[in-house]
Every structure is written in C-alpha cells, then in structure tokens.
Design an enzyme around this catalytic site. Sequence first.
Site, PDB file in Angstrom:
ATOM      1  N   CYS A   1      32.992 107.217  76.364  1.00 44.45           N
ATOM      2  CA  CYS A   1      33.697 106.518  75.837  1.00 44.45           C
ATOM      3  C   CYS A   1      34.399 105.455  76.263  1.00 44.45           C
ATOM      4  O   CYS A   1      35.699 106.031  77.374  1.00 44.45           O
ATOM      5  CB  CYS A   1      34.384 107.266  74.961  1.00 44.45           C
ATOM      6  SG  CYS A   1      35.629 107.102  74.209  1.00 44.45           S
TER       7      CYS A   1
ATOM      8  N   CYS B   1      38.311 106.098  75.858  1.00 44.35           N
ATOM      9  CA  CYS B   1      39.083 107.009  76.556  1.00 44.35           C
ATOM     10  C   CYS B   1      39.191 106.651  78.215  1.00 44.35           C
ATOM     11  O   CYS B   1      40.283 106.679  79.397  1.00 44.35           O
ATOM     12  CB  CYS B   1      37.825 108.451  77.063  1.00 44.35           C
ATOM     13  SG  CYS B   1      37.823 108.551  75.039  1.00 44.35           S
TER      14      CYS B   1
END
Length: 143
Positions: free
Chosen positions: A70, A73
């Site tokens: 991600c 993230c």
Amino acid sequence: MNSTSLHIVCPHCQTTNRVPAERLGEAPNCGRCHQALFAGHPVNVSTAEFDRQLNSSDIPLLVDFWAPWCGPCRMMAPAFEQAAAELEPRFRVIKVNTEDEPALAARYGICSIPTLAVFNKGREIKRQAGAAGAPDIVRWASS
C-alpha cells in the site's frame, strides 16, 4: 486498574507489568525481560500479541492497520513513527500488517488501508481511514 498502578504489557515478551502511573514517563523496563516497555516507535504485532495488548493493558492502543504493498501506508509510516514518539507512554502504538494477519483485519472489518483505530479497555472507541501526518495523528488519537 487502580488509582496508583497500571498494567502494561511488554512489547517484547508479552508479560504484563504493574507500573505506578506516576512512573510511566520514567522509561520503565519489563520485570521479566528487562527491556524498555516503551521505545518511542510502533510495535509490529501478530494477532496473539494484539489480543494480549488489547485485553491486558490499561493504556489505550493506537493501531495502524496497513499492508506492505500500500503506497499511502508506506507514505504514512514515518508520520506514524513520529506520532508514536509523542504519544508513548500515554498510548501503546502498534502496527498490524493486514497481509500477515487477515483474520484480525476481518474481525474489525478493515476495508481500506491505512486505517487507524484507538482501542481502550478492550473496545474500539474510534477509527479513521486514510493517511495522515504526525500532528494530525497525535491530535486525533488524543482527542
């Protein structure tokens, strides 16, 4: 929990320690493994470690549900690290890799990542999806 001591789970050996509340800011060590109870950075946890922290610790948990693939993230990781340095020892700051712990992510209905959640006394009390900067994370968790 009583008014003079708190139960704090060691992030290294998972032993529950009794720490006088007024001594939390004095860098307490675990009575069993002698490592620092708070290192000023997030702790990566498994489902079992998450459950131990959730059910045995008297301080709130700030959790980052994330995945290594991600982009947002990864972008938020340094901010979450900074927030941990500011929030500990008032919070235990942990990270849950949803790729490694899919059952835990499913248990809490994590549909998008990153998702931040605060748990207190075994219950989720708030949640926020999406990346955030360190000041926003600290402000949100503390409110």
